[in-house]
Write an enzyme that holds these catalytic residues in place. Structure first.
Site, mmCIF file in Angstrom:
data_model
loop_
_atom_site.group_PDB
_atom_site.id
_atom_site.type_symbol
_atom_site.label_atom_id
_atom_site.label_comp_id
_atom_site.label_asym_id
_atom_site.label_seq_id
_atom_site.Cartn_x
_atom_site.Cartn_y
_atom_site.Cartn_z
ATOM 1 N N VAL A 11 94.105 34.673 15.427
ATOM 2 C CA VAL A 11 95.462 34.552 14.884
ATOM 3 C C VAL A 11 95.778 35.696 13.919
ATOM 4 O O VAL A 11 96.771 36.409 14.081
ATOM 5 C CB VAL A 11 95.645 33.179 14.184
ATOM 6 N N THR A 121 95.965 26.382 10.682
ATOM 7 C CA THR A 121 96.386 25.002 10.948
ATOM 8 C C THR A 121 95.740 24.102 9.903
ATOM 9 O O THR A 121 94.507 24.004 9.850
ATOM 10 C CB THR A 121 95.944 24.588 12.367
ATOM 11 N N LYS A 205 102.593 21.210 13.569
ATOM 12 C CA LYS A 205 101.560 21.899 14.342
ATOM 13 C C LYS A 205 100.637 20.894 15.039
ATOM 14 O O LYS A 205 100.326 21.020 16.231
ATOM 15 C CB LYS A 205 100.761 22.821 13.412
ATOM 16 N N ALA A 253 95.850 18.944 36.262
ATOM 17 C CA ALA A 253 94.592 18.204 36.119
ATOM 18 C C ALA A 253 93.442 19.188 36.312
ATOM 19 O O ALA A 253 93.565 20.164 37.048
ATOM 20 C CB ALA A 253 94.525 17.106 37.172
ATOM 21 N N CYS A 261 91.338 24.966 19.290
ATOM 22 C CA CYS A 261 92.446 24.269 18.629
ATOM 23 C C CYS A 261 92.613 22.814 19.035
ATOM 24 O O CYS A 261 92.513 21.929 18.192
ATOM 25 C CB CYS A 261 93.745 25.031 18.872
HETATM 26 P P1 NAD Z 1 88.759 32.799 13.861
HETATM 27 O O1 NAD Z 1 87.533 32.027 13.608
HETATM 28 O O2 NAD Z 1 88.892 33.586 15.139
HETATM 29 O O3 NAD Z 1 89.038 33.826 12.673
HETATM 30 C C1 NAD Z 1 88.952 33.500 11.327
HETATM 31 C C2 NAD Z 1 88.602 34.783 10.568
HETATM 32 O O4 NAD Z 1 88.680 34.522 9.176
HETATM 33 C C3 NAD Z 1 87.189 35.283 10.847
HETATM 34 O O5 NAD Z 1 87.240 36.644 11.234
HETATM 35 C C4 NAD Z 1 86.460 35.120 9.500
HETATM 36 O O6 NAD Z 1 85.485 36.098 9.280
HETATM 37 C C5 NAD Z 1 87.615 35.226 8.533
HETATM 38 N N1 NAD Z 1 87.385 34.611 7.229
HETATM 39 C C6 NAD Z 1 86.941 33.387 6.945
HETATM 40 N N2 NAD Z 1 86.910 33.177 5.611
HETATM 41 C C7 NAD Z 1 87.357 34.312 5.024
HETATM 42 C C8 NAD Z 1 87.571 34.721 3.691
HETATM 43 N N3 NAD Z 1 87.316 33.912 2.676
HETATM 44 N N4 NAD Z 1 88.059 35.959 3.476
HETATM 45 C C9 NAD Z 1 88.321 36.791 4.510
HETATM 46 N N5 NAD Z 1 88.142 36.450 5.800
HETATM 47 C C10 NAD Z 1 87.665 35.225 6.056
HETATM 48 O O7 NAD Z 1 89.955 31.746 13.754
HETATM 49 P P2 NAD Z 1 91.334 31.750 14.562
HETATM 50 O O8 NAD Z 1 91.111 31.260 15.953
HETATM 51 O O9 NAD Z 1 92.047 33.014 14.319
HETATM 52 O O10 NAD Z 1 92.095 30.575 13.786
HETATM 53 C C11 NAD Z 1 92.548 30.726 12.459
HETATM 54 C C12 NAD Z 1 93.455 29.554 12.131
HETATM 55 O O11 NAD Z 1 94.608 29.581 12.999
HETATM 56 C C13 NAD Z 1 92.820 28.191 12.353
HETATM 57 O O12 NAD Z 1 93.296 27.307 11.402
HETATM 58 C C14 NAD Z 1 93.313 27.786 13.732
HETATM 59 O O13 NAD Z 1 93.353 26.400 13.909
HETATM 60 C C15 NAD Z 1 94.717 28.370 13.719
HETATM 61 N N6 NAD Z 1 95.253 28.673 15.049
HETATM 62 C C16 NAD Z 1 94.457 29.232 15.997
HETATM 63 C C17 NAD Z 1 95.007 29.549 17.250
HETATM 64 C C18 NAD Z 1 94.151 30.161 18.331
HETATM 65 O O14 NAD Z 1 94.619 30.223 19.478
HETATM 66 N N7 NAD Z 1 92.959 30.637 18.049
HETATM 67 C C19 NAD Z 1 96.359 29.300 17.501
HETATM 68 C C20 NAD Z 1 97.149 28.756 16.495
HETATM 69 C C21 NAD Z 1 96.580 28.444 15.265
#
Ligand code: NAD
Length: 431
Positions: A11, A121, A205, A253, A261
């Protein structure tokens, strides 16, 4: 407006790169030095179609930079996005430690007023916890906006830049203006920014993801009824999905849903209900249907070979939770592979993008799963092939060539993508 995006995962990276492409100056922060090094070298550490091209452009135009130094980046920013992970805790609730850790760092680092935008999220009430965390550490004025992200991996750029809607939760007119300025370029074609309070934005969400997962699970449940009564789930899908009140999407299906997510957000919604003393039956049902569905394909294979897979070699096509991503989190393929191995099979697996990630998740099975480069290689010498993830490169195999290299031509279609007549005509037993 100077923008900071904390977290450069699926994201955060898309948000940072696309906002830079809108002309803003963006600093992306991650605590993972390896990720930052590769981004600074112009390489995208995830597979997301189109992302690398935009990254190259905005890097060339010097509108984006990457750093592990969150404090400095926050100190010089007007808007700070929080896009870190919110994985499930053992009780199913969203683990907010990363989000609240970033909030504390913001409070310690800022040198002027900021708008904090929560992209992760997060459960209802998190904006207020983030506000308390930040304001307990600074006297600078802070607005906290809840701005959940609805992008899909594999189509993330298009989803972010052409959203159906943008949800913004805030009670501040000033923050509203900031968000309008930030997203102005993305909503010029008339897509709405839907403003609401923080709590409603947070819940929207979870409501969206659970509703989408409900559609899938209902069709998965119906597919079992179809098999029992002699109906065809594909016909039922087309017959129902063409009703504009229902819509054609998320009705396929298959082998169950996975990803980072849906499963975790359903669990978190259930937990929110429990904490609020409101029993939510639908998330419970969806979760249990999906758990059941992920085992179905493996059960079919095991049954076909008489309950014991000793000496049976199974080709598994597709490891990621869906096509056009390298994400294998909660992928049905991982469940299937464990089930096949437990039943004694030898597994030969392939995926266009997710092999490294899958081999890490299956490290405990080292030596029992072989990862190979193509569907054809996986099928060579196999007693059965199972399609789990419907990558386009798996959709139209040369069935005659496959039959020639397989030990027995048995095909399990976990996504209903093949035409049974065509497959059977090529001499395959089709499930
Ligand atoms: P991810 O695990 O791919 O990425 C998270 C990143 O944050 C990692 O690179 C990690 O190193 C970094 N991080 C963690 N703690 C940190 C800190 N204190 N300082 C700096 N960097 C830090 O996660 P994602 O899939 O991108 O999801 C992120 C959020 O978005 C989640 O809440 C997820 O539910 C939501 N989301 C994800 C998607 C999806 O398709 N992946 C879609 C919509 C919403």
């Amino acid at each position: 407006m100077r923008i900071c995006v904390v977290g450069t995962g699926y994201v955060g990276l898309v948000v940072g790169v696309c906002i830079a492409d809108q002309g803003f100056q963006v600093t992306c922060v991650d605590r993972d030095q390896g990720k930052i090094d590769s981004l600074n070298a112009g390489m995208v550490p995830i597979y997301e179609p189109g992302l690398e091209d935009i990254l190259r452009r905005v890097s060339r135009e010097q509108r984006i930079r990457f750093t592990v130094d969150g404090a400095s980046a926050m100190a010089e920013s007007d808007v700070i996005f929080i896009a870190v992970g919110t994985p499930p805790s053992s009780d199913g609730s969203a683990d907010l430690s990363a989000v609240l850790g970033v909030a504390a760092e913001i409070g310690d680092s800022i040198r002027g007023p900021v708008t904090v935008v929560i992209k992760s999220t997060v459960p209802v009430g998190t904006a207020s916890r983030v506000r308390s965390e930040v304001t307990s550490r600074t006297d600078h004025p802070v607005n906290v906006v809840s701005n959940p992200e609805f992008l899909k991996e594999g189509a993330a750029i298009a989803d972010f830049t052409h959203p159906d809607r943008i949800v913004v939760g805030t009670d501040s007119a000033e923050a509203r203006d900031v968000m309008q300025q930030l997203y102005g370029g993305l909503v010029r074609t008339g897509r709405p920014i839907v403003f609401m309070d923080n709590q409603s934005a947070e819940l929207t969400k979870y409501a969206s993801n659970t509703l989408l997962a409900t559609k899938i699970s209902f069709m998965n449940e119906l597919s079992r009824l179809c098999e029992a009564v002699g109906a065809d789930i594909e016909s039922v899908r087309m017959g129902t999905g063409s009703d504009s009140r229902i819509g054609p999407k998320f009705l396929f299906a298959g082998a169950g849903f996975g990803g980072s997510c849906f499963p975790k957000d359903i669990r978190a919604l259930k937990h929110m209900g429990e904490e609020a003393g409101v029993e939510l039956q639908i998330p419970n049902a969806v979760e249990s249907i999906n758990r059941r569905q992920k085992l179905l394909l493996g059960e079919k294979v095991i049954k076909r070979f008489g309950g014991d897979l000793a000496g049976v070699c199974v080709a598994v096509w597709g490891l990621t939770f869906k096509p056009r991503t390298d994400d294998v989190r909660e992928s049905p393929a991982l469940v299937l592979i464990r089930q096949l191995i437990d039943a004694g099979a030898v597994v030969r697996a392939t995926d266009p993008e997710g092999m490294v990630e899958a081999s890490e998740m299956l490290a405990d099975l080292a030596g029992r799963v072989e990862f190979v480069d193509s569907a054809h290689d996986a099928a060579t010498g196999a007693d059965a092939a199972v399609l789990v993830t419907e990558w386009s490169e798996f959709r139209n195999p040369d069935f005659l060539a496959l039959k020639a290299v397989m030990r027995s031509p048995v095909l399990f279609d976990g996504r209903n993508v093949f035409m049974p007549g065509v497959v059977e005509q090529a001499g395959f037993e089709y499930h």
